[in-house]
Design an enzyme around this catalytic site. Structure first.
Site, PDB file in Angstrom:
ATOM      1  N   LYS A   1      12.571  40.354 -16.319  1.00  0.00           N
ATOM      2  CA  LYS A   1      13.380  39.536 -15.399  1.00  0.00           C
ATOM      3  C   LYS A   1      14.622  39.044 -16.131  1.00  0.00           C
ATOM      4  O   LYS A   1      14.704  39.071 -17.362  1.00  0.00           O
ATOM      5  CB  LYS A   1      12.557  38.365 -14.873  1.00  0.00           C
TER       6      LYS A   1
ATOM      7  N   ARG B   1       4.148  25.932  -7.512  1.00  0.00           N
ATOM      8  CA  ARG B   1       5.358  26.624  -7.092  1.00  0.00           C
ATOM      9  C   ARG B   1       4.988  27.715  -6.091  1.00  0.00           C
ATOM     10  O   ARG B   1       5.465  27.719  -4.965  1.00  0.00           O
ATOM     11  CB  ARG B   1       6.116  27.208  -8.295  1.00  0.00           C
TER      12      ARG B   1
ATOM     13  N   TYR C   1      44.083  24.161 -25.331  1.00  0.00           N
ATOM     14  CA  TYR C   1      44.229  23.214 -24.231  1.00  0.00           C
ATOM     15  C   TYR C   1      43.922  21.793 -24.690  1.00  0.00           C
ATOM     16  O   TYR C   1      42.980  21.554 -25.447  1.00  0.00           O
ATOM     17  CB  TYR C   1      43.287  23.580 -23.082  1.00  0.00           C
TER      18      TYR C   1
ATOM     19  N   MET D   1      38.429  30.748 -21.071  1.00  0.00           N
ATOM     20  CA  MET D   1      37.727  31.711 -20.227  1.00  0.00           C
ATOM     21  C   MET D   1      37.533  33.039 -20.940  1.00  0.00           C
ATOM     22  O   MET D   1      36.461  33.659 -20.841  1.00  0.00           O
ATOM     23  CB  MET D   1      38.504  31.944 -18.925  1.00  0.00           C
TER      24      MET D   1
END
EC number: 5.1.1.1
Length: 383
Positions: free
Chosen positions: A36, A135, A275, A323
């Site tokens: 998964k 769950r 930045y 980014m």
């Protein structure tokens, strides 16, 4: 096409991890490789290829889309089992392909019976029982109705397993709860046996339970993080280390994350970098720009915190993670240049950046950090 970074996945390391797991559980239980989360960030197709070459013939996924990826990648007609999400309209196709799946409520069970009727092929199901995780799973109050439905419709499915999911076996503070779950599962198993319902496989163990609760091994263990070379938690390792040697780590990390220097930049004392004002140089510096940022899984919380390896030397992340890029301090390197290899996770020279240290720096657990690695980063299997 060239990318800004790449992942190397070690088949040899995976084989070593499997050898340790097999030595721990003995010859009987089957090992299901849990893939998964894009195989915990390693890539489903790459991991299936490595695992099948190592002898694994059973794969566990969370969802149906992952199951189809395993099917596509498999060259050995391996068993594929969905533990979580599927869409009910997919059931005829899943059943037709022989993909196994958990059934944990009557809605899904009824839909599986109808789908099996419609295509004339029995569904291959695993009964998940609720033991305290709260769950998914059939509660004890459902058992009578469930057993009646199973008996009345037995030609429409094969009961491939009965299972449950533990609520945090990796932490000692949860172990009283885990022991209660084990007792409840044993009672559920006894109930269905008394009703002449005999699943082919009994399975409960995740990686942590496999290590800490041998009574949970049964017929199959579902191995996730352990197969990729990581202990579920440091606490898990501390609980078993005396059995394997306190200075020994039999696991090996599969994954190495590499990039390269894109450019160099001279910064004078007093100047701000990137930045905002999160970093101000206190002396003249040379920065290296690495074309990896938070869009590639290198989180912003590593700003002024992370490290990379260049020329075998630790180089600190300077300023805010962007980014698509980070700046690192290469002032101590001898003649750094564009194209030099950058290790984000892995070994270089005598030093290493581990996933654990990476995750601790960014306040993430191993699982979260690994699964955040984007699918777009190319993955290459090495032996």
């Amino acid at each position: 096409m060239r990318y800004t970074s790449r992942l190397e996945i070690s088949a040899e390391a995976y084989r070593q991890n499997l050898q340790f797991i097999r030595s721990w559980i003995g010859p009987k239980p089957e090992i299901s490789a849990v893939v998964k989360g894009n195989a915990y960030g390693h890539g489903i197709s790459e991991l299936v290829r490595i695992a099948e070459q190592a002898g694994v013939r059973h794969f566990s996924t969370f969802s149906s889309d992952e199951a189809w990826q395993v099917k596509t990648a498999s060259n050995q007609a391996s068993t594929v089992m969905i533990m979580g999400m599927l869409h009910l309209e997919e059931l005829p196709e899943l059943i037709g392909a022989g993909i196994e799946f958990f059934v944990f409520d009557f809605h899904r069970l009824e839909a599986a019976i109808l789908a099996a009727k419609s295509i004339g092929k029995p569904a291959q199901i695993h009964l998940e029982v609720e033991t305290g995780f709260h769950r998914t799973g059939f509660a004890e109050r459902d058992f009578e109705k469930l057993s009646q439905m199973l008996k009345q419709n037995q030609k429409y499915f094969q009961i491939k397993g009965i299972c449950t999911h533990f609520a945090g076996a990796e932490s000692a503070q949860n172990h009283p709860r885990i022991r209660c779950q084990i007792e409840r599962f044993q009672a559920a198993k006894t109930y269905f046996t008394a009703q002449d319902i005999y699943p082919e496989k009994i399975h409960t163990a995740c990686s942590a339970a496999t290590l800490l609760f041998p009574e949970t091994h049964f017929d199959l263990v579902r191995i996730g993080i352990l197969g990729y070379g990581f202990w579920p938690t440091r606490e898990t390792f501390d609980l078993i280390k005396n059995q394997i040697g306190p200075d020994q780590n039999p696991l090996r990390r599969l994954l190495t994350w590499k990039s390269e220097l894109m450019s160099l930049k001279q910064v004078r004392s007093g100047e701000y970098v990137g930045y905002g004002k999160s970093f101000q140089a206190t002396e003249d510096m040379t920065l290296g720009i690495v074309p990896v940022g938070y869009s590639h899984g290198y989180g912003r919380n590593l700003s002024n915190q992370g490290q990379v390896l260049i020329h075998g030397v630790f180089c600190s992340v300077i300023g805010t993670v962007n980014m698509n890029a980070i700046a690192v301090d290469v002032s101590l390197l001898t003649q750094p240049k564009p194209g030099d290899e950058v290790i984000l996770i892995g070994n270089q020279g005598q030093n290493e950046i581990t996933v654990a240290s990476f995750a601790e720096t960014s306040h993430l657990v191993n699982y979260e950090m690994l699964t955040r690695l984007p699918r777009e980063i190319p993955r290459r299997v090495i032996d």
